[in-house]
Design a protein around this motif. Sequence first.
Motif, PDB file in Angstrom:
ATOM      1  N   ASN A   1     -23.177   2.842 -34.372  1.00  0.00           N
ATOM      2  CA  ASN A   1     -23.165   3.076 -32.926  1.00  0.00           C
ATOM      3  C   ASN A   1     -23.212   4.551 -32.530  1.00  0.00           C
ATOM      4  OD1 ASN A   1     -23.130   0.375 -32.079  1.00  0.00           O
ATOM      5  ND2 ASN A   1     -20.965   0.217 -32.634  1.00  0.00           N
TER       6      ASN A   1
ATOM      7  N   ALA B   1      -4.886  -2.759 -16.179  1.00  0.00           N
ATOM      8  CA  ALA B   1      -5.783  -2.162 -15.175  1.00  0.00           C
ATOM      9  C   ALA B   1      -5.651  -2.920 -13.857  1.00  0.00           C
ATOM     10  CB  ALA B   1      -7.216  -2.219 -15.672  1.00  0.00           C
TER      11      ALA B   1
ATOM     12  N   LYS C   1     -19.104  -6.116 -30.703  1.00  0.00           N
ATOM     13  CA  LYS C   1     -20.203  -6.101 -29.731  1.00  0.00           C
ATOM     14  C   LYS C   1     -20.396  -4.688 -29.212  1.00  0.00           C
ATOM     15  CE  LYS C   1     -17.417  -7.748 -25.782  1.00  0.00           C
ATOM     16  NZ  LYS C   1     -17.309  -6.621 -24.879  1.00  0.00           N
TER      17      LYS C   1
HETATM   18  N1  LIG Z   1      -5.000  -2.737 -20.455  1.00  0.00           N
HETATM   19  C1  LIG Z   1      -5.882  -3.405 -19.743  1.00  0.00           C
HETATM   20  O1  LIG Z   1      -5.702  -3.664 -18.556  1.00  0.00           O
HETATM   21  C2  LIG Z   1      -7.168  -3.847 -20.395  1.00  0.00           C
HETATM   22  C3  LIG Z   1      -8.277  -4.135 -19.599  1.00  0.00           C
HETATM   23  C4  LIG Z   1      -9.468  -4.491 -20.230  1.00  0.00           C
HETATM   24  C5  LIG Z   1      -9.522  -4.593 -21.625  1.00  0.00           C
HETATM   25  N2  LIG Z   1      -8.390  -4.343 -22.346  1.00  0.00           N
HETATM   26  C6  LIG Z   1      -8.407  -4.401 -23.817  1.00  0.00           C
HETATM   27  O2  LIG Z   1      -9.237  -3.356 -24.271  1.00  0.00           O
HETATM   28  C7  LIG Z   1      -9.772  -3.712 -25.516  1.00  0.00           C
HETATM   29  C8  LIG Z   1     -11.248  -3.361 -25.550  1.00  0.00           C
HETATM   30  O3  LIG Z   1     -11.959  -4.202 -24.681  1.00  0.00           O
HETATM   31  P1  LIG Z   1     -13.550  -4.163 -24.736  1.00  0.00           P
HETATM   32  O4  LIG Z   1     -14.002  -5.101 -23.698  1.00  0.00           O
HETATM   33  O5  LIG Z   1     -14.052  -2.775 -24.693  1.00  0.00           O
HETATM   34  O6  LIG Z   1     -13.798  -4.778 -26.200  1.00  0.00           O
HETATM   35  P2  LIG Z   1     -15.110  -4.706 -27.077  1.00  0.00           P
HETATM   36  O7  LIG Z   1     -16.284  -4.559 -26.187  1.00  0.00           O
HETATM   37  O8  LIG Z   1     -15.055  -5.829 -28.019  1.00  0.00           O
HETATM   38  O9  LIG Z   1     -15.007  -3.322 -27.868  1.00  0.00           O
HETATM   39  C9  LIG Z   1     -14.271  -3.147 -28.984  1.00  0.00           C
HETATM   40  C10 LIG Z   1     -14.919  -1.980 -29.721  1.00  0.00           C
HETATM   41  O10 LIG Z   1     -13.968  -1.534 -30.658  1.00  0.00           O
HETATM   42  C11 LIG Z   1     -14.707  -0.897 -31.688  1.00  0.00           C
HETATM   43  N3  LIG Z   1     -13.882  -0.802 -32.879  1.00  0.00           N
HETATM   44  C12 LIG Z   1     -13.485  -1.782 -33.705  1.00  0.00           C
HETATM   45  N4  LIG Z   1     -12.702  -1.272 -34.661  1.00  0.00           N
HETATM   46  C13 LIG Z   1     -12.602   0.064 -34.405  1.00  0.00           C
HETATM   47  C14 LIG Z   1     -11.902   1.142 -35.014  1.00  0.00           C
HETATM   48  N5  LIG Z   1     -11.138   0.956 -36.108  1.00  0.00           N
HETATM   49  N6  LIG Z   1     -12.008   2.374 -34.478  1.00  0.00           N
HETATM   50  C15 LIG Z   1     -12.759   2.583 -33.381  1.00  0.00           C
HETATM   51  N7  LIG Z   1     -13.463   1.607 -32.767  1.00  0.00           N
HETATM   52  C16 LIG Z   1     -13.361   0.366 -33.283  1.00  0.00           C
HETATM   53  C17 LIG Z   1     -15.949  -1.724 -31.876  1.00  0.00           C
HETATM   54  O11 LIG Z   1     -16.993  -0.852 -32.214  1.00  0.00           O
HETATM   55  P3  LIG Z   1     -17.679  -0.806 -33.674  1.00  0.00           P
HETATM   56  O12 LIG Z   1     -18.600  -1.981 -33.721  1.00  0.00           O
HETATM   57  O13 LIG Z   1     -18.358   0.512 -33.705  1.00  0.00           O
HETATM   58  O14 LIG Z   1     -16.550  -0.942 -34.686  1.00  0.00           O
HETATM   59  C18 LIG Z   1     -16.170  -2.349 -30.478  1.00  0.00           C
HETATM   60  O15 LIG Z   1     -17.289  -1.795 -29.850  1.00  0.00           O
HETATM   61  C19 LIG Z   1      -9.467  -5.195 -25.737  1.00  0.00           C
HETATM   62  O16 LIG Z   1      -8.375  -5.286 -26.638  1.00  0.00           O
HETATM   63  C20 LIG Z   1      -9.044  -5.666 -24.377  1.00  0.00           C
HETATM   64  O17 LIG Z   1      -8.140  -6.733 -24.452  1.00  0.00           O
HETATM   65  C21 LIG Z   1      -7.219  -3.962 -21.778  1.00  0.00           C
END
Ligand SMILES: NC(=O)c1ccc[n+]([C@@H]2O[C@H](COP(=O)([O-])OP(=O)(O)OC[C@H]3O[C@@H](n4cnc5c(N)ncnc54)[C@H](OP(=O)(O)O)[C@@H]3O)[C@@H](O)[C@H]2O)c1
Length: 341
Positions: A190, A271, A315
């Motif tokens: 990526n 959020a 993803k």
């Molecule tokens: N606090 C809140 O209110 C809130 C709101 C929305 C979402 N969230 C949370 O935020 C998180 C992310 O959501 P999202 O929609 O962005 O998920 P996502 O689209 O599935 O993104 C996750 C990303 O993490 C990367 N990743 C995996 N292992 C990694 C590592 N060791 N180091 C760095 N990157 C890594 C992956 O990229 P690679 O393929 O390059 O590994 C992937 O692109 C989720 O856990 C969700 O529940 C929290």
Amino acid sequence: MYAYTYTRYGNPDVLNHVELPTPTPKANDVLIRICATTVSAGDWRARSLTMPAGLGLIGRLVFGITRPRKPILGTELSGVIQEVGANVTMFHRGDAVIGFPGARFGAHAEYIVMPETGKIVHKPDALRFEDAAAIPFGATTAYDFLVNKGKLSAGERVLINGASGSVGSACVQMAKHFGADVTGVCSTTNIDLVRALGADRVIDYTTTDFTTQGPQYDMVVDTVGSAPWVRTQQALVPQGRMLLIAGSTSDMILGALRARLKGKRLIGGVASESVEVLRKVVQMTADGHFHPIIDRCFDFSQMIAAHAHVDTGHKKGNVVVTLGSPNNTGKDLHSAALTHL
Ligand SMILES: NC(=O)c1ccc[n+]([C@@H]2O[C@H](COP(=O)([O-])OP(=O)(O)OC[C@H]3O[C@@H](n4cnc5c(N)ncnc54)[C@H](OP(=O)(O)O)[C@@H]3O)[C@@H](O)[C@H]2O)c1
């Protein structure tokens, strides 16, 4: 109408394609015919009950103790107003809209009823339904954390962990838009994507641990949960702050106190899913300051495959599901989305 429902937690096979009565809007509601939706990290968590270690009970309290409380998943959508209740003044039949039911879910269906004062905004004409559906979840989270909670200032050095995901790709673009110097952390495949999003530097987490490079950042944003406070604090300058969008239970509960003791700040929480923030990020998109990244586009009949793709945890940006929007191409839109950048 057709919808996908689930009655127990588990892998994508728990989803059932069923026919249900089309909901009827009450006086202050609108009925939206959904043209596109997504499978978000929120859907994955609610379906599989995958929660950070120690938060399993809270997950059940939120989503349903013995079985899912809300049978239809789907946190975001674009569509067309099909019917309005007697008191509705802001929307009319035929209006193209973007909706963000968020934690209320319900968008994995052909129709949804939402209150007109809910998180619904008009879709700018220039935006395709597929792109429009992929705005709310990632962009409102990024905006709320960076701007409202984190008080990001121009010139600050910001690191985004998980820069290729839905939230991370939005964080990179927004931090750049607001004048920050941005470092993105992602896997090798990526790197080009994160550069194209505008990151000034990219760190490959498969070869380099950003927490061992010395104190360099005013703000570290963790969208993965792979950078615990105990290590991330070493990457923050004095008075630096960490935005914990995803992280461990221990950091969520004790992180803020631990950070204060070091003269730094850890900001976590959920959020805000407000219509004001939704309006702002949609306007940013219309103005060309934000582009939702689309990994793949699935047909509604492929909902289970779309969930399985999200379950990989890798993803790129967003996974979109289309329901026959007027401009549905049915193609893999990844390259199309990237040409916007
Ligand atoms: N606090 C809140 O209110 C809130 C709101 C929305 C979402 N969230 C949370 O935020 C998180 C992310 O959501 P999202 O929609 O962005 O998920 P996502 O689209 O599935 O993104 C996750 C990303 O993490 C990367 N990743 C995996 N292992 C990694 C590592 N060791 N180091 C760095 N990157 C890594 C992956 O990229 P690679 O393929 O390059 O590994 C992937 O692109 C989720 O856990 C969700 O529940 C929290």
